[in-house]
Motif scaffolding. Structure first.
Motif, PDB file in Angstrom:
ATOM      1  N   GLU A   1     -57.151   6.070  -6.474  1.00  0.00           N
ATOM      2  CA  GLU A   1     -56.176   4.980  -6.655  1.00  0.00           C
ATOM      3  C   GLU A   1     -54.891   5.511  -7.287  1.00  0.00           C
ATOM      4  OE1 GLU A   1     -55.695   1.617  -6.641  1.00  0.00           O
ATOM      5  OE2 GLU A   1     -57.566   0.775  -5.867  1.00  0.00           O
ATOM      6  N   ALA A   2     -55.055   6.349  -8.312  1.00  0.00           N
ATOM      7  CA  ALA A   2     -53.875   6.893  -8.992  1.00  0.00           C
ATOM      8  C   ALA A   2     -53.078   7.797  -8.059  1.00  0.00           C
ATOM      9  CB  ALA A   2     -54.298   7.658 -10.239  1.00  0.00           C
ATOM     10  N   LEU A   3     -53.771   8.612  -7.251  1.00  0.00           N
ATOM     11  CA  LEU A   3     -53.076   9.483  -6.305  1.00  0.00           C
ATOM     12  C   LEU A   3     -52.330   8.659  -5.263  1.00  0.00           C
ATOM     13  CD1 LEU A   3     -55.651  12.360  -5.647  1.00  0.00           C
ATOM     14  CD2 LEU A   3     -53.898  12.193  -7.403  1.00  0.00           C
ATOM     15  N   HIS A   4     -52.965   7.588  -4.781  1.00  0.00           N
ATOM     16  CA  HIS A   4     -52.306   6.695  -3.820  1.00  0.00           C
ATOM     17  C   HIS A   4     -51.047   6.090  -4.433  1.00  0.00           C
ATOM     18  CE1 HIS A   4     -51.727   3.321  -1.017  1.00  0.00           C
ATOM     19  NE2 HIS A   4     -51.632   2.560  -2.096  1.00  0.00           N
ATOM     20  N   MET A   5     -51.164   5.660  -5.676  1.00  0.00           N
ATOM     21  CA  MET A   5     -50.031   5.017  -6.331  1.00  0.00           C
ATOM     22  C   MET A   5     -48.883   6.008  -6.517  1.00  0.00           C
ATOM     23  SD  MET A   5     -50.151   2.787  -9.806  1.00  0.00           S
ATOM     24  CE  MET A   5     -48.722   1.829 -10.355  1.00  0.00           C
ATOM     25  N   ALA A   6     -49.208   7.222  -6.968  1.00  0.00           N
ATOM     26  CA  ALA A   6     -48.171   8.231  -7.162  1.00  0.00           C
ATOM     27  C   ALA A   6     -47.469   8.564  -5.847  1.00  0.00           C
ATOM     28  CB  ALA A   6     -48.784   9.491  -7.768  1.00  0.00           C
ATOM     29  N   ALA A   7     -48.243   8.584  -4.748  1.00  0.00           N
ATOM     30  CA  ALA A   7     -47.665   8.919  -3.442  1.00  0.00           C
ATOM     31  C   ALA A   7     -46.727   7.822  -2.939  1.00  0.00           C
ATOM     32  CB  ALA A   7     -48.783   9.154  -2.422  1.00  0.00           C
ATOM     33  N   LYS A   8     -46.959   6.586  -3.355  1.00  0.00           N
ATOM     34  CA  LYS A   8     -46.163   5.459  -2.861  1.00  0.00           C
ATOM     35  C   LYS A   8     -44.936   5.169  -3.711  1.00  0.00           C
ATOM     36  CE  LYS A   8     -48.842   4.504   0.609  1.00  0.00           C
ATOM     37  NZ  LYS A   8     -48.353   4.687   1.998  1.00  0.00           N
ATOM     38  N   MET A   9     -44.852   5.781  -4.868  1.00  0.00           N
ATOM     39  CA  MET A   9     -43.718   5.499  -5.745  1.00  0.00           C
ATOM     40  C   MET A   9     -42.531   6.379  -5.388  1.00  0.00           C
ATOM     41  SD  MET A   9     -45.453   4.724  -9.445  1.00  0.00           S
ATOM     42  CE  MET A   9     -44.153   3.588  -9.901  1.00  0.00           C
ATOM     43  N   GLU A  10     -41.358   5.955  -5.785  1.00  0.00           N
ATOM     44  CA  GLU A  10     -40.138   6.720  -5.546  1.00  0.00           C
ATOM     45  C   GLU A  10     -40.233   8.048  -6.281  1.00  0.00           C
ATOM     46  OE1 GLU A  10     -37.150   8.403  -4.476  1.00  0.00           O
ATOM     47  OE2 GLU A  10     -37.172   6.348  -3.683  1.00  0.00           O
ATOM     48  N   ARG A  11     -40.174   9.157  -5.535  1.00  0.00           N
ATOM     49  CA  ARG A  11     -40.434  10.471  -6.115  1.00  0.00           C
ATOM     50  C   ARG A  11     -39.383  10.887  -7.144  1.00  0.00           C
ATOM     51  NH1 ARG A  11     -44.070  13.933  -3.348  1.00  0.00           N
ATOM     52  NH2 ARG A  11     -45.220  12.800  -1.735  1.00  0.00           N
ATOM     53  N   ARG A  12     -38.196  10.331  -7.053  1.00  0.00           N
ATOM     54  CA  ARG A  12     -37.157  10.700  -8.029  1.00  0.00           C
ATOM     55  C   ARG A  12     -37.457  10.172  -9.419  1.00  0.00           C
ATOM     56  NH1 ARG A  12     -31.931   8.210  -5.647  1.00  0.00           N
ATOM     57  NH2 ARG A  12     -33.472   6.637  -5.002  1.00  0.00           N
ATOM     58  N   TYR A  13     -38.326   9.160  -9.507  1.00  0.00           N
ATOM     59  CA  TYR A  13     -38.528   8.481 -10.781  1.00  0.00           C
ATOM     60  C   TYR A  13     -39.955   8.580 -11.312  1.00  0.00           C
ATOM     61  CZ  TYR A  13     -34.184   6.263  -9.234  1.00  0.00           C
ATOM     62  OH  TYR A  13     -32.907   6.028  -8.771  1.00  0.00           O
ATOM     63  N   SER A  14     -40.845   9.287 -10.615  1.00  0.00           N
ATOM     64  CA  SER A  14     -42.249   9.267 -11.023  1.00  0.00           C
ATOM     65  C   SER A  14     -42.831  10.663 -11.106  1.00  0.00           C
ATOM     66  CB  SER A  14     -43.080   8.419 -10.052  1.00  0.00           C
ATOM     67  OG  SER A  14     -43.048   8.971  -8.747  1.00  0.00           O
ATOM     68  N   ALA A  15     -43.867  10.810 -11.925  1.00  0.00           N
ATOM     69  CA  ALA A  15     -44.564  12.084 -12.079  1.00  0.00           C
ATOM     70  C   ALA A  15     -46.044  11.803 -12.294  1.00  0.00           C
ATOM     71  CB  ALA A  15     -44.000  12.876 -13.249  1.00  0.00           C
ATOM     72  N   LEU A  16     -46.863  12.728 -11.835  1.00  0.00           N
ATOM     73  CA  LEU A  16     -48.317  12.597 -11.925  1.00  0.00           C
ATOM     74  C   LEU A  16     -48.886  13.749 -12.736  1.00  0.00           C
ATOM     75  CD1 LEU A  16     -51.121  11.436 -10.970  1.00  0.00           C
ATOM     76  CD2 LEU A  16     -50.892  12.958  -8.983  1.00  0.00           C
ATOM     77  N   VAL A  17     -49.751  13.430 -13.681  1.00  0.00           N
ATOM     78  CA  VAL A  17     -50.468  14.443 -14.459  1.00  0.00           C
ATOM     79  C   VAL A  17     -51.971  14.189 -14.284  1.00  0.00           C
ATOM     80  CG1 VAL A  17     -50.909  15.410 -16.745  1.00  0.00           C
ATOM     81  CG2 VAL A  17     -48.615  14.604 -16.155  1.00  0.00           C
ATOM     82  N   GLU A  18     -52.661  15.142 -13.686  1.00  0.00           N
ATOM     83  CA  GLU A  18     -54.112  15.059 -13.557  1.00  0.00           C
ATOM     84  C   GLU A  18     -54.746  15.878 -14.678  1.00  0.00           C
ATOM     85  OE1 GLU A  18     -53.836  16.133  -9.108  1.00  0.00           O
ATOM     86  OE2 GLU A  18     -55.775  15.117  -9.334  1.00  0.00           O
ATOM     87  N   VAL A  19     -55.742  15.310 -15.317  1.00  0.00           N
ATOM     88  CA  VAL A  19     -56.408  15.957 -16.443  1.00  0.00           C
ATOM     89  C   VAL A  19     -57.831  16.302 -16.034  1.00  0.00           C
ATOM     90  CG1 VAL A  19     -57.022  15.784 -18.879  1.00  0.00           C
ATOM     91  CG2 VAL A  19     -54.975  14.626 -18.032  1.00  0.00           C
ATOM     92  N   GLN A  20     -58.159  17.570 -16.103  1.00  0.00           N
ATOM     93  CA  GLN A  20     -59.455  18.042 -15.641  1.00  0.00           C
ATOM     94  C   GLN A  20     -60.566  17.645 -16.610  1.00  0.00           C
ATOM     95  OE1 GLN A  20     -59.957  22.336 -15.370  1.00  0.00           O
ATOM     96  NE2 GLN A  20     -60.908  22.091 -13.359  1.00  0.00           N
ATOM     97  N   ALA A  21     -61.752  17.405 -16.039  1.00  0.00           N
ATOM     98  CA  ALA A  21     -62.945  17.090 -16.838  1.00  0.00           C
ATOM     99  C   ALA A  21     -62.701  15.905 -17.765  1.00  0.00           C
ATOM    100  CB  ALA A  21     -63.407  18.311 -17.617  1.00  0.00           C
ATOM    101  N   CYS A  22     -62.095  14.865 -17.220  1.00  0.00           N
ATOM    102  CA  CYS A  22     -61.772  13.673 -18.009  1.00  0.00           C
ATOM    103  C   CYS A  22     -61.983  12.445 -17.147  1.00  0.00           C
ATOM    104  CB  CYS A  22     -60.322  13.745 -18.497  1.00  0.00           C
ATOM    105  SG  CYS A  22     -59.861  12.443 -19.661  1.00  0.00           S
ATOM    106  N   GLY A  23     -62.417  11.353 -17.770  1.00  0.00           N
ATOM    107  CA  GLY A  23     -62.594  10.100 -17.059  1.00  0.00           C
ATOM    108  C   GLY A  23     -61.310   9.293 -17.022  1.00  0.00           C
ATOM    109  N   SER A  24     -61.450   7.973 -16.915  1.00  0.00           N
ATOM    110  CA  SER A  24     -60.279   7.100 -16.777  1.00  0.00           C
ATOM    111  C   SER A  24     -59.478   6.994 -18.059  1.00  0.00           C
ATOM    112  CB  SER A  24     -60.729   5.697 -16.350  1.00  0.00           C
ATOM    113  OG  SER A  24     -61.364   5.718 -15.097  1.00  0.00           O
TER     114      SER A  24
END
Length: 348
Positions: free
Chosen positions: A258-281
């Motif tokens: 869901e988070a990856l989908h949301m990041a992909a749909k947002m305006e790339r100039r204004y958004s950033a995604l940080v994935e944290v390994q070995a972590c839940g929600s």
């Protein structure tokens, strides 16, 4: 305290939680608890927790980190909004009261902002709370400076989630906050590593959350769950957002896609995604230090900085070298944010 507005009545409860003051704001969809920390003359940071949680069980890990407290409370006055009936010591909401929709909950936030006479605010939400705040941002764009979203939702429930939520709804209705329901919720919040199994005991953080869940009124949790399970897809509204958005998600979160989908749909100039390994929600509780460096650079785009007494970067398992250079480069509008993927290892 702000004066009462003509369409809102507030009971000021003289209860202090670790320096915070609780206000009960009456809205068109019922009362809502707001815990206020800090100097009200500073910019406002509004938080909203996930299902069955409040500010103590959802944001305590982040705000109890000395570096995070210094960074956040130095720059903001924090307004912790609880979903209706999720505050500490809440009584059961009358069964005859209508269940609010997600739009009602988003509108409640506007009423809270108006009550405190706040203009545009920074928002931080976790999962269901992230959905409510994002919906609020799409409805009232001029009232949101930025979004910090942790394992967020933006689509309508998948069949898998819908079925899981229906099972939890039945457990709440017939058995209340039983052990099986708490297990469902804990696996929603945390990674398998900290939840434990038959051979490995639950971590302290999970045990503490389990105890806090005992304090929730099952009927109140059911109402919030019903609202979230009836949520609509807000993907189309994401492109209309012009506030900067920072998304965190644990790669062991059931809402990772869901988070990856949301990041992909947002305006790339204004958004950033940080994935944290070995972590839940609930990154805010399980690995709060992973948020510190990205938050620090995110806030720099608004001219906000950590207090001077912290000369080094916050102690975080993330180092600046792990972060895309685009995130660190101030430009005319502040930081240029692009989707990034940051991996950390446990114990680093």
């Amino acid at each position: 305290m702000a004066e009462l507005s003509s369409d809102s009545v507030s009971l000021d409860v003289e209860t202090i939680y670790l320096g915070g003051k609780e206000h009960i704001v009456q809205t068109a969809s019922g009362s809502v608890s707001v815990i206020v920390y800090g100097d009200p003359d500073k910019p406002a940071l509004v938080t909203y927790p996930d299902l069955a949680l409040n500010h103590m069980s959802c944001f305590q890990g982040l705000f109890f980190c000395p570096e995070a407290a210094a960074l956040l409370l130095h720059n903001f006055c924090v307004y912790h909004i609880s979903p209706p009936g999720h505050e500490l010591g809440a009584a059961a909401i009358c069964a005859n009261d209508p269940v609010p929709s997600v739009n009602d909950l988003a509108d409640q936030i506007l009423e809270v902002l108006n009550y405190f006479r706040l203009g545009a605010v920074m928002c931080m939400g976790v999962t269901a709370g992230a959905y409510i705040l994002t919906l609020f941002a799409t409805k009232f764009r001029e009232r949101v400076l930025g979004l910090i979203l942790v394992s967020p939702l933006c689509k309508a429930p998948s069949w898998t989630e819908w079925l899981r939520n229906k099972v939890m709804s039945n457990l709440l209705y017939y058995y209340g906050m039983c052990g099986l329901l708490k297990d469902f919720l804990l696996f929603r919040y945390f990674s398998k590593e900290v939840c434990g199994d038959a051979e490995v005991p639950e971590s302290d953080i999970v045990q503490a959350c389990r105890r806090l869940l005992d304090e929730r009124q099952s009927t109140n949790v059911l109402r919030f769950l019903q609202a979230i399970n009836r949520r609509h897809d807000i993907t189309d509204g994401l492109k209309t957002l012009r506030c900067r958005t920072l998304i965190f998600v644990g790669d062991d979160s059931p809402f990772h896609s869901e988070a990856l989908h949301m990041a992909a749909k947002m305006e790339r100039r204004y958004s950033a995604l940080v994935e944290v390994q070995a972590c839940g929600s609930m990154v805010t509780e399980e690995q709060p230090h992973a948020m510190l460096v990205p938050l620090e650079y995110f806030f720099m785009g608004y001219g906000l900085y950590r207090p001077r007494q912290f000369n080094g970067s916050p102690r975080s398992p993330l180092s600046p070298s792990c972060i895309a250079p685009e995130l660190l480069s101030p430009e005319s509008m502040g930081l240029k944010l692009k989707p990034i993927k940051t991996r950390i290892s446990p114990g680093r």
